[in-house]
Design a protein around this motif. Structure first.
Motif, PDB file in Angstrom:
ATOM      1  N   UNK A 181       9.770 -39.516  -6.608  1.00  0.00           N
ATOM      2  CA  UNK A 181       8.869 -40.459  -5.860  1.00  0.00           C
ATOM      3  C   UNK A 181       9.550 -40.944  -4.444  1.00  0.00           C
ATOM      4  N   UNK A 182       9.135 -40.382  -3.160  1.00  0.00           N
ATOM      5  CA  UNK A 182       9.441 -40.535  -2.058  1.00  0.00           C
ATOM      6  C   UNK A 182       9.729 -42.129  -1.729  1.00  0.00           C
ATOM      7  N   UNK A 183      10.555 -42.626  -1.236  1.00  0.00           N
ATOM      8  CA  UNK A 183      10.675 -43.955  -0.509  1.00  0.00           C
ATOM      9  C   UNK A 183       9.526 -44.600  -0.195  1.00  0.00           C
ATOM     10  N   UNK A 184       8.656 -44.046   0.804  1.00  0.00           N
ATOM     11  CA  UNK A 184       7.515 -44.583   1.594  1.00  0.00           C
ATOM     12  C   UNK A 184       6.245 -44.894   0.305  1.00  0.00           C
ATOM     13  N   UNK A 185       6.498 -44.455  -0.565  1.00  0.00           N
ATOM     14  CA  UNK A 185       5.165 -44.493  -1.829  1.00  0.00           C
ATOM     15  C   UNK A 185       5.672 -45.232  -3.176  1.00  0.00           C
ATOM     16  N   UNK A 186       6.744 -45.887  -2.745  1.00  0.00           N
ATOM     17  CA  UNK A 186       7.273 -46.668  -4.151  1.00  0.00           C
ATOM     18  C   UNK A 186       6.084 -47.586  -4.619  1.00  0.00           C
ATOM     19  N   UNK A 187       5.419 -48.178  -3.821  1.00  0.00           N
ATOM     20  CA  UNK A 187       4.283 -48.966  -4.369  1.00  0.00           C
ATOM     21  C   UNK A 187       3.379 -48.434  -5.035  1.00  0.00           C
ATOM     22  N   UNK A 188       3.129 -47.152  -4.914  1.00  0.00           N
ATOM     23  CA  UNK A 188       2.027 -46.179  -5.592  1.00  0.00           C
ATOM     24  C   UNK A 188       2.475 -45.560  -6.793  1.00  0.00           C
ATOM     25  N   UNK A 189       3.963 -45.907  -7.272  1.00  0.00           N
ATOM     26  CA  UNK A 189       4.142 -45.073  -8.654  1.00  0.00           C
ATOM     27  C   UNK A 189       3.312 -45.140  -9.722  1.00  0.00           C
ATOM     28  N   UNK A 190       2.496 -46.295  -9.865  1.00  0.00           N
ATOM     29  CA  UNK A 190       1.450 -46.058 -11.171  1.00  0.00           C
ATOM     30  C   UNK A 190       0.548 -44.987 -11.104  1.00  0.00           C
ATOM     31  N   UNK A 191       0.089 -44.972  -9.903  1.00  0.00           N
ATOM     32  CA  UNK A 191      -1.156 -44.158  -9.423  1.00  0.00           C
ATOM     33  C   UNK A 191      -0.783 -42.540  -9.804  1.00  0.00           C
ATOM     34  N   UNK A 192       0.655 -42.356  -9.501  1.00  0.00           N
ATOM     35  CA  UNK A 192       1.090 -40.904  -9.812  1.00  0.00           C
ATOM     36  C   UNK A 192       1.405 -40.662 -11.349  1.00  0.00           C
ATOM     37  N   UNK A 193       1.583 -41.332 -12.002  1.00  0.00           N
ATOM     38  CA  UNK A 193       2.180 -41.112 -13.348  1.00  0.00           C
ATOM     39  C   UNK A 193       1.333 -40.373 -14.172  1.00  0.00           C
ATOM     40  N   UNK A 194      -0.029 -40.557 -14.061  1.00  0.00           N
ATOM     41  CA  UNK A 194      -0.944 -39.544 -14.877  1.00  0.00           C
ATOM     42  C   UNK A 194      -0.891 -38.126 -14.428  1.00  0.00           C
ATOM     43  N   UNK A 202      11.803 -40.413 -11.480  1.00  0.00           N
ATOM     44  CA  UNK A 202      12.872 -40.941 -10.465  1.00  0.00           C
ATOM     45  C   UNK A 202      12.231 -41.511  -9.182  1.00  0.00           C
ATOM     46  N   UNK A 203      12.904 -42.760  -8.518  1.00  0.00           N
ATOM     47  CA  UNK A 203      12.336 -43.393  -7.407  1.00  0.00           C
ATOM     48  C   UNK A 203      13.519 -43.288  -6.297  1.00  0.00           C
ATOM     49  N   UNK A 204      13.057 -42.774  -5.281  1.00  0.00           N
ATOM     50  CA  UNK A 204      14.055 -43.144  -3.879  1.00  0.00           C
ATOM     51  C   UNK A 204      14.002 -44.428  -3.406  1.00  0.00           C
ATOM     52  N   UNK A 205      14.964 -45.252  -3.062  1.00  0.00           N
ATOM     53  CA  UNK A 205      14.779 -46.761  -2.598  1.00  0.00           C
ATOM     54  C   UNK A 205      16.005 -46.976  -1.711  1.00  0.00           C
ATOM     55  N   UNK A 206      15.565 -47.401  -0.363  1.00  0.00           N
ATOM     56  CA  UNK A 206      16.413 -47.862   0.615  1.00  0.00           C
ATOM     57  C   UNK A 206      16.713 -49.108   0.176  1.00  0.00           C
ATOM     58  N   UNK A 232       7.378 -50.095   1.714  1.00  0.00           N
ATOM     59  CA  UNK A 232       7.911 -50.347   0.532  1.00  0.00           C
ATOM     60  C   UNK A 232       8.901 -49.612   0.067  1.00  0.00           C
ATOM     61  N   UNK A 233       9.316 -48.671   1.010  1.00  0.00           N
ATOM     62  CA  UNK A 233      10.778 -47.981   0.513  1.00  0.00           C
ATOM     63  C   UNK A 233      11.825 -48.674   0.863  1.00  0.00           C
ATOM     64  N   UNK A 234      11.928 -49.771   1.501  1.00  0.00           N
ATOM     65  CA  UNK A 234      13.162 -50.605   1.700  1.00  0.00           C
ATOM     66  C   UNK A 234      12.855 -51.979   0.972  1.00  0.00           C
ATOM     67  N   UNK A 235      13.824 -52.399   0.386  1.00  0.00           N
ATOM     68  CA  UNK A 235      13.942 -53.669  -0.287  1.00  0.00           C
ATOM     69  C   UNK A 235      15.394 -54.338   0.130  1.00  0.00           C
ATOM     70  N   UNK A 236      15.309 -55.595   0.453  1.00  0.00           N
ATOM     71  CA  UNK A 236      16.359 -56.264   0.949  1.00  0.00           C
ATOM     72  C   UNK A 236      16.522 -57.490  -0.125  1.00  0.00           C
ATOM     73  N   UNK A 237      18.064 -57.713  -0.171  1.00  0.00           N
ATOM     74  CA  UNK A 237      18.312 -58.894  -0.935  1.00  0.00           C
ATOM     75  C   UNK A 237      19.770 -58.870  -1.662  1.00  0.00           C
ATOM     76  N   UNK A 238      20.080 -60.151  -2.375  1.00  0.00           N
ATOM     77  CA  UNK A 238      21.347 -60.048  -2.737  1.00  0.00           C
ATOM     78  C   UNK A 238      21.203 -59.381  -4.005  1.00  0.00           C
ATOM     79  N   UNK A 239      22.430 -59.429  -4.958  1.00  0.00           N
ATOM     80  CA  UNK A 239      22.531 -58.784  -6.233  1.00  0.00           C
ATOM     81  C   UNK A 239      21.438 -59.221  -7.269  1.00  0.00           C
ATOM     82  N   UNK A 240      21.114 -60.510  -7.394  1.00  0.00           N
ATOM     83  CA  UNK A 240      20.015 -61.089  -8.243  1.00  0.00           C
ATOM     84  C   UNK A 240      18.766 -60.678  -8.078  1.00  0.00           C
ATOM     85  N   UNK A 241      18.602 -60.673  -6.676  1.00  0.00           N
ATOM     86  CA  UNK A 241      17.094 -60.260  -6.141  1.00  0.00           C
ATOM     87  C   UNK A 241      16.921 -58.690  -6.662  1.00  0.00           C
TER      88      UNK A 241
END
Length: 283
Positions: A181-194, A202-206, A232-241
């Motif tokens: 799944x391309x990074x720009x569509x990470x938030x649509x993962x469930x829509x494509x699973x069927x 697999x998911x690409x994630x910046x 949604x393909x970019x997520x920022x945070x420390x390890x716990x997040x």
């Protein structure tokens, strides 16, 4: 149990840099390393870029455990008979660590500029389907024995396809072991699973990774300025997040993460991510 790949575009980096980062990934718990496939760097044609299969071969020779792949090889760049031979050779040379990621080509201007293809998107998808069928012929996995190449693979070479269009998803259902799944569509993962059949996800994630001891706001601001266009393909945070974030994707069905670092993956980021985020997951 999730798998972790370092997505390491071989642009802006020297060959030694790629080796160092790949070895750091191997030492830090990553399961694989993946590269991109372009003749010139996307959106920065004056920036040097190395050829994808050659880089994967070189990294295979300088690592022992990690798997090698691409997000993704462009079907138009290689004749299917040559691609089949390259894949078998690299799979055998690496001890079965090569996975074949394929796509129909995301940059038509690049294809036209280098006289590789002027086909429409639909025609390129059709050609990709033909390539996938021919790979089975060349590898001796079909009833067509007339074009079998020797040697054939001693173990199956996993096929990974990326994309979300209806015709690409048809190819995923028919041919793929993995779907990305391309990074720009990470938030649509469930829509494509069927729509992906038995392919694994697999998911690409910046990632804008806030390492220990660095200024959080500086890292997040720089990551968003450079890669905010990924949405949604970019997520920022420390390890716990990040541990919590990736666990959420895993609960939705993701089985592999292609981690793409917003700071261009210095060894320090790779090592700390592996020892903090990856280490938090059962292995």
């Amino acid at each position: 149990m999730a798998e972790w790949f370092l997505y390491l575009p071989q642009s802006r980096l020297g060959i030694t840099d790629l080796v160092e980062r790949s070895q750091a990934a191997e030492a830090s718990g990553f399961d694989g390393v993946a590269f991109l496939d372009h003749v010139e760097t996307p959106m920065a044609p004056a920036t040097p870029i190395w050829e994808a299969m050659t880089v994967a071969t070189w990294i295979a020779a300088h690592t022992e455990r990690v798997r090698l792949g691409h997000l993704v090889l462009c079907d138009s760049f290689r004749h299917p008979a040559v691609l089949a031979k390259q894949a078998v050779t690299l799979a055998e040379a690496s001890g079965g660590r090569f996975e074949l990621g394929l796509g129909s080509g995301s940059m038509p201007d690049e294809l036209a500029k280098f006289d590789l293809s002027t086909s429409s998107p639909a025609a390129r998808i059709t050609a990709l389907g033909e390539t996938l069928a021919m790979l089975k012929d060349y590898w001796g996995a079909s009833e067509n024995r007339d074009v079998v190449q020797v040697p054939t693979p001693t173990r199956p070479i996993p096929i990974m396809l990326g994309g979300t269009g209806p015709r690409m998803l048809e190819l995923v259902r028919e041919h793929a072991d993995w779907w990305n799944l391309p990074a720009t569509k990470v938030d649509k993962l469930q829509e494509y699973l069927p729509s992906i059949g038995s392919a694994r996800v697999s998911v690409q994630q910046m990632v804008g990774f806030v390492r220990d001891g660095v200024d959080r706001e500086t890292i997040i601001d720089k990551s968003r300025r450079w890669f905010g266009h990924l949405g949604p393909g970019l997520v920022c945070g420390a390890a716990g997040e990040l541990i919590e974030y990736f666990a959420g994707l895993e609960r939705l069905g993701a089985e592999r993460f292609y981690v793409w670092f917003a700071d261009f993956a210095p060894v320090e980021s790779i090592a700390e991510f592996g020892h903090s985020v990856i280490a938090a997951y059962p292995r």
